[in-house]
Design a protein around this motif. Structure first.
Motif, PDB file in Angstrom:
ATOM      1  N   CYS A 256       0.863  -1.179   0.000  1.00  0.00           N
ATOM      2  CA  CYS A 256       0.000   0.000   0.000  1.00  0.00           C
ATOM      3  C   CYS A 256       0.899   1.228   0.000  1.00  0.00           C
ATOM      4  CB  CYS A 256      -0.923   0.008   1.219  1.00  0.00           C
ATOM      5  SG  CYS A 256      -2.053   1.413   1.243  1.00  0.00           S
ATOM      6  N   SER A 258       1.628   5.377  -1.835  1.00  0.00           N
ATOM      7  CA  SER A 258       1.261   6.498  -2.695  1.00  0.00           C
ATOM      8  C   SER A 258       2.440   6.805  -3.605  1.00  0.00           C
ATOM      9  CB  SER A 258       0.936   7.737  -1.847  1.00  0.00           C
ATOM     10  OG  SER A 258       0.879   8.892  -2.655  1.00  0.00           O
ATOM     11  N   LYS A 259       2.133   7.164  -4.832  1.00  0.00           N
ATOM     12  CA  LYS A 259       3.198   7.555  -5.749  1.00  0.00           C
ATOM     13  C   LYS A 259       3.908   8.820  -5.276  1.00  0.00           C
ATOM     14  CE  LYS A 259       1.750   5.522 -10.140  1.00  0.00           C
ATOM     15  NZ  LYS A 259       1.346   5.797 -11.536  1.00  0.00           N
ATOM     16  N   TYR A 264       8.149   5.143  -2.170  1.00  0.00           N
ATOM     17  CA  TYR A 264       7.828   4.717  -3.539  1.00  0.00           C
ATOM     18  C   TYR A 264       8.933   5.143  -4.510  1.00  0.00           C
ATOM     19  CZ  TYR A 264       5.579   4.208  -8.053  1.00  0.00           C
ATOM     20  OH  TYR A 264       5.307   3.857  -9.357  1.00  0.00           O
ATOM     21  N   TYR A 273       3.829  -1.452 -10.358  1.00  0.00           N
ATOM     22  CA  TYR A 273       2.794  -0.655  -9.704  1.00  0.00           C
ATOM     23  C   TYR A 273       1.399  -1.182 -10.009  1.00  0.00           C
ATOM     24  CZ  TYR A 273      -0.046   3.303  -8.280  1.00  0.00           C
ATOM     25  OH  TYR A 273      -0.989   4.081  -7.670  1.00  0.00           O
ATOM     26  N   GLU A 279      -3.264   2.031  -3.431  1.00  0.00           N
ATOM     27  CA  GLU A 279      -3.019   3.310  -2.756  1.00  0.00           C
ATOM     28  C   GLU A 279      -3.929   3.515  -1.558  1.00  0.00           C
ATOM     29  OE1 GLU A 279      -2.413   6.921  -4.704  1.00  0.00           O
ATOM     30  OE2 GLU A 279      -1.034   6.143  -6.211  1.00  0.00           O
ATOM     31  N   THR A 280      -4.981   2.710  -1.440  1.00  0.00           N
ATOM     32  CA  THR A 280      -5.938   2.901  -0.346  1.00  0.00           C
ATOM     33  C   THR A 280      -6.254   1.579   0.338  1.00  0.00           C
ATOM     34  OG1 THR A 280      -7.826   2.633  -1.842  1.00  0.00           O
ATOM     35  CG2 THR A 280      -7.002   4.883  -1.485  1.00  0.00           C
TER      36      THR A 280
END
Length: 391
Positions: A256, A258-259, A264, A273, A279-280
């Motif tokens: 999990c 975030s970019k 990351y 990816y 991401e959530t």
């Protein structure tokens, strides 16, 4: 600065932050996500760092925030009566606080038992927002706020940045299939604030132990590292990948990330990816958590998810469980792993059964009531009451 001082009165409040960590911008979102702060009412002001300036600009534009960047923070003055929320204890905060006829409020970016929760810089603010009584006591006991001044300067707001409360259910682990969330924290900005289980083999050993359980089959693991992981010690990225890849051998495992996170940027070339990252997280899908000393204990408590605490032996120089809980009060309802995968307050002969038995019978209600206001107002009403105190 003249132009900015003309703009600020158009907003009800500003958020100030100063960080050269690209992940820091993610700590802003949580205060807006569930309506505690509103984008239309807020102006985000940040001190420019060349290394992250373009990243911040793009993120804030893409997410429709009102913002301004400053270069000369030493001469930055606020219009009289401005309400300022501070997300970090940054070295430039005192320059902003020099505007003594404004209202300076520390909002933070996640409450935990880390030493950073009692940073001496917090003495500067007019008010400090906390979840509940545990944090309130902590600030008084460490001399951040005088006991005689606590009712005025410490304001309890509950957990408006975590999300709506739902109960995962005490019997969630009785499902045939179980999802485990492993959420290691980062290495900290200082070596004295290192709480990450990525620092040694404790995490993988503990997770493998949980996976060996036959009664409650763990079919999915989600690995959610702190977004700043690897910022101070870049080898943490390799340690995280090693754990992730080891888990993938035995169970369906997802990262999990975030970019926009620092971690990351360190591992993006070594993962796919599209197939390996989400991401959530919907915490209603989580039945079990393993966490470090961090604000992730807040999520476990909030959603009543049983959790095990992974901590470094150097964080607590004792095997006395009461001392552990004294230092980490938010973890009173957790099972505590130590480096030899024993339990601080239980025999180590059969640790897995001890773990499962305790996780299934944990009583978190009392600690939750201490941690935040159970029946606090909805977020919008809560903010209005807060602002009224300073007008």
């Amino acid at each position: 600065n003249t132009v900015l001082s003309d703009i600020i009165p158009n907003y009800r409040y500003i958020l100030y932050f100063d960080s050269d960590d690209s992940s820091s911008i993610l700590q802003i979102d949580k205060w807006f996500e569930f309506g505690f702060l509103k984008k239309s009412s807020a102006l985000i002001i940040f001190n420019q760092h060349r290394s992250v300036r373009k990243h911040y600009f793009k993120y804030l534009v893409d997410n429709e925030y009102n913002f301004a960047a400053i270069c000369d923070y030493r001469n930055f003055l606020l219009p009289k009566g401005t309400i300022v929320f501070y997300v970090f204890n940054s070295i430039t905060n005192p320059y902003v606080i020099n505007s003594t006829d404004s209202h300076h409020i520390f909002i933070g970016h996640g409450e935990s038992d880390k030493a950073a929760s009692v940073n001496p810089m917090m003495k500067m603010y007019d008010a400090i927002l906390v979840s509940g009584d545990i944090a309130k006591r902590r600030l008084v006991e460490h001399g951040i706020v005088a006991s005689s001044d606590q009712e005025r300067r410490i304001i309890r707001i509950g957990l408006p940045s975590v999300g709506p409360l739902f109960k995962s259910g005490k019997g969630a682990l009785e499902k045939m299939e179980t999802t485990l969330l492993y959420a290691p924290t980062w290495e900290g900005s200082l070596a004295s604030q290192a709480y990450s289980s990525l620092d040694n083999d404790i995490a993988l050993d503990a997770l493998k132990l949980l996976l060996s359980n036959k009664q409650y089959k763990i079919t999915t693991v989600i690995v959610k590292p702190h977004p700043s992981t690897g910022k101070r010690v870049d080898t943490y990225a390799a340690k995280l990948l090693s754990i992730y890849q080891s888990l993938k051998i035995d169970v369906d495992t997802t990262l999990c990330l975030s970019k926009s996170s620092h971690i990351y940027s360190l591992i993006k070339d070594q993962i796919n990816y599209e197939t390996e990252v989400t991401e959530t997280i919907d915490y209603r899908d989580i039945q079990l958590m393993t966490v470090d000393v961090s604000s992730m204990t807040t999520f476990a408590l909030h959603y009543e998810i049983p959790f095990a605490l992974l901590h470094q032996r150097h964080n607590v120089a004792t095997n006395n469980p009461s001392m552990v809980y004294e230092k980490f009060p938010l973890s009173k309802s957790a099972v505590n792993f130590i480096e030899d995968i024993g339990f601080i307050d239980q025999p180590v002969e059969d640790p897995l059964n001890v773990l499962l038995a305790r996780l299934l019978t944990n009583k978190v209600d009392a600690i939750r009531r201490e941690h935040w206001l159970e029946n606090c107002s909805d977020n919008e009403e809560l903010l209005e009451l807060l602002i009224a105190k300073f007008q």
